[in-house]
Scaffold this motif. Structure first.
Motif, PDB file in Angstrom:
ATOM      1  N   HIS A  66       0.825  -1.205   0.000  1.00  0.00           N
ATOM      2  CA  HIS A  66       0.000   0.000   0.000  1.00  0.00           C
ATOM      3  C   HIS A  66       0.863   1.261   0.000  1.00  0.00           C
ATOM      4  CE1 HIS A  66      -4.071  -1.541   0.213  1.00  0.00           C
ATOM      5  NE2 HIS A  66      -3.698  -2.429   1.116  1.00  0.00           N
ATOM      6  N   CYS A  67       1.972   1.235   0.740  1.00  0.00           N
ATOM      7  CA  CYS A  67       2.875   2.391   0.749  1.00  0.00           C
ATOM      8  C   CYS A  67       3.474   2.609  -0.634  1.00  0.00           C
ATOM      9  CB  CYS A  67       3.986   2.184   1.773  1.00  0.00           C
ATOM     10  SG  CYS A  67       3.429   2.201   3.497  1.00  0.00           S
ATOM     11  N   VAL A 114       0.865   4.216  -2.947  1.00  0.00           N
ATOM     12  CA  VAL A 114       0.720   5.649  -2.694  1.00  0.00           C
ATOM     13  C   VAL A 114       1.923   6.412  -3.236  1.00  0.00           C
ATOM     14  CG1 VAL A 114       0.635   7.402  -0.883  1.00  0.00           C
ATOM     15  CG2 VAL A 114      -0.813   5.372  -0.733  1.00  0.00           C
ATOM     16  N   VAL A 150      -2.283   5.965   2.958  1.00  0.00           N
ATOM     17  CA  VAL A 150      -2.468   4.594   3.444  1.00  0.00           C
ATOM     18  C   VAL A 150      -3.271   4.687   4.733  1.00  0.00           C
ATOM     19  CG1 VAL A 150      -1.359   2.497   4.303  1.00  0.00           C
ATOM     20  CG2 VAL A 150      -0.297   3.801   2.457  1.00  0.00           C
ATOM     21  N   LEU A 193       0.355   8.669   6.024  1.00  0.00           N
ATOM     22  CA  LEU A 193      -0.218   7.575   6.805  1.00  0.00           C
ATOM     23  C   LEU A 193      -1.357   8.085   7.670  1.00  0.00           C
ATOM     24  CD1 LEU A 193       0.154   4.541   7.679  1.00  0.00           C
ATOM     25  CD2 LEU A 193       1.647   5.410   9.502  1.00  0.00           C
ATOM     26  N   ASP A 212      -7.542   0.743   4.380  1.00  0.00           N
ATOM     27  CA  ASP A 212      -6.881  -0.198   3.485  1.00  0.00           C
ATOM     28  C   ASP A 212      -6.490  -1.463   4.228  1.00  0.00           C
ATOM     29  OD1 ASP A 212      -6.783   1.631   1.182  1.00  0.00           O
ATOM     30  OD2 ASP A 212      -5.362   2.760   2.412  1.00  0.00           O
TER      31      ASP A 212
END
Length: 439
Positions: free
Chosen positions: A158-159, A162, A176, A214, A273
């Protein structure tokens, strides 16, 4: 307690903090001449459960800190069998292990039985979803190394998503989103550790990603997070988390989990997420089918001597057992310090039982609670049952004591010489190895 010419066989199921320390001490004491000490675990290695939030965030490389059972047993004079406990035959005094399968479902080790003269159940606990719909299908847990690794991989993916989106369109507002259910030690420590990890990602190839990308939401059904700590320390931890960027939501009950959101009792949907469930623990479901007396949470009921109320040759310790003090106090909470203390009592009582002497009662000493908010701070209370939990500690002193708990764990499972050596090696590794595990 030898039967004929057979060796006395002592079987310990579960290689967690309590079980591994127990077999280490039994192996060191008895050796293999007249005894056969056996450890059974479904995994091949051990990692201290309070470290799993660091593994999940990538701050700790579990390969560096895990203990392989096969090498450990060779050092300390016990035997290791890989497998999951399936059933107990108390009449024939045997346990049955389920088959071990590989990643493709092919049988590696067939189902088999192991006899015992004394049996110790130290199987730990699993997350309690309280029957909330959708949790098993859509939420992640942090009960094991495998689950922590799974969370880390998903988090990194996910990081990366992004980061790529921000490179393609710097004006985009991609983030995220992580939602954690449960404001106990695991949930609080994971929330803080995630910000520590996110801050370091920009140094490891994700140049446009940092902690500002985040969003972490911590949900607690009770009135406040960390209810085991004094209110002042609970408030201090909440303030620290808020400063980091965590949205702390107290008094909020989750009643459903969907693929991309948590639904609260008030009907609010909290999108995420990644969703982590850390709202309590229980014994694994199969424990209720072993023929032993258990609580509603599948914890094995034990006597003051840690023998099960069902069978005096079967002991239980750690998170999988339900121990209530004789003075009528509350049930002992599932903590690493309790497992450590129970392992000590179980070791003494196994020796006493073999000699036909009166067994000792377990007396829990509450040494307090410490919560690490990653590198940012540590809060806690010390000597809980001595001063009523009134000795509050924060900052560097608390961090030093928190680190010392892991060092005592190393000594407990490795002995003083190797334990001290691993402390030195661990300190060097903190300096020379990467800050994050990204694979």
């Amino acid at each position: 307690m030898r039967r004929g010419t057979r060796k006395t066989q002592i079987v310990v199921v579960g290689g967690g903090a309590g079980g591994l320390e127990l077999v280490r001490r039994l192996g060191a004491k008895y050796g293999r001449r007249n005894h056969d000490i056996i450890l059974v675990d479904k995994n091949l290695s051990h990692i201290w459960k309070p470290l799993l939030h660091e593994v999940a965030a990538g701050s700790l490389d579990a390969n560096m800190d895990e203990v392989g059972y096969r090498s450990h047993c060779a050092r300390w004079g016990y035997r290791f069998f890989q497998g999951s406990l399936e059933s107990i035959d108390r009449k024939d005094r045997t346990i049955r292990l389920a088959p071990v399968l590989d990643d493709n479902g092919k049988e590696v080790i067939g189902a088999h039985t192991i006899r015992y003269d004394m049996l110790v159940l130290a199987m730990g606990s699993v997350s309690n979803d309280f029957g909330v719909p959708g949790v098993k299908d859509h939420c992640l847990y942090l009960d094991s190394r495998t689950q922590a690794d799974k969370f880390r991989r998903k988090l990194l993916n996910h990081c990366l998503r992004v980061s790529r989106a921000m490179l393609a369109d710097p004006a985009s507002d991609e983030r995220v989103k992580v939602a954690i259910v449960g404001g106990g030690a695991t949930g609080v420590e994971l929330a803080a550790e995630l910000y520590n990890a996110a801050a370091g990602l920009k140094h490891y190839g994700l140049e446009v990603f940092d902690e500002s990308r985040l969003e972490v939401t911590l949900l607690e059904a009770g009135e406040r997070i960390l209810p085991a700590l004094p209110e002042r320390l609970s408030n201090s931890a909440r303030d620290e988390l808020t400063t980091l960027g965590v949205e702390v939501r107290e008094g909020l009950q989750v009643v459903q989990a969907t693929e991309h959101a948590l639904v609260t009792k008030d009907g609010e949907e909290i999108e995420a997420d990644l969703m982590v469930w850390a709202a309590g623990v229980k014994g694994a479901d199969f424990i209720g089918d072993l023929g032993l007396a258990v609580t509603s949470r599948n914890q094995i009921v034990v006597k003051p001597t840690l023998q099960t109320v069902t069978d005096q040759d079967i002991f239980a310790l750690g998170d999988c057992c339900a121990f209530t003090p004789e003075d009528g106090g509350p049930q002992i909470p599932p903590r690493a310090q309790a497992a450590h203390q129970m392992a000590d009592t179980a070791f003494k009582n196994i020796r006493l039982r073999e000699r036909g002497k009166t067994l000792e009662n377990f007396v829990y000493k509450d040494n307090g609670s410490l919560i690490s908010l990653s590198r940012f701070t540590t809060v806690g209370s010390l000597m809980g049952n001595l001063v009523g939990g009134a000795m509050a500690v924060e900052g560097r002193i608390a961090r030093f004591i928190y680190t010392s708990l892991y060092r005592m764990h190393l000594i407990g499972i490795h002995g003083w010489l190797k334990g001290l050596g691993l402390m030195v090696i661990g300190r060097v590794n903190r300096i020379v190895r990467p800050r994050l595990k990204l694979h």
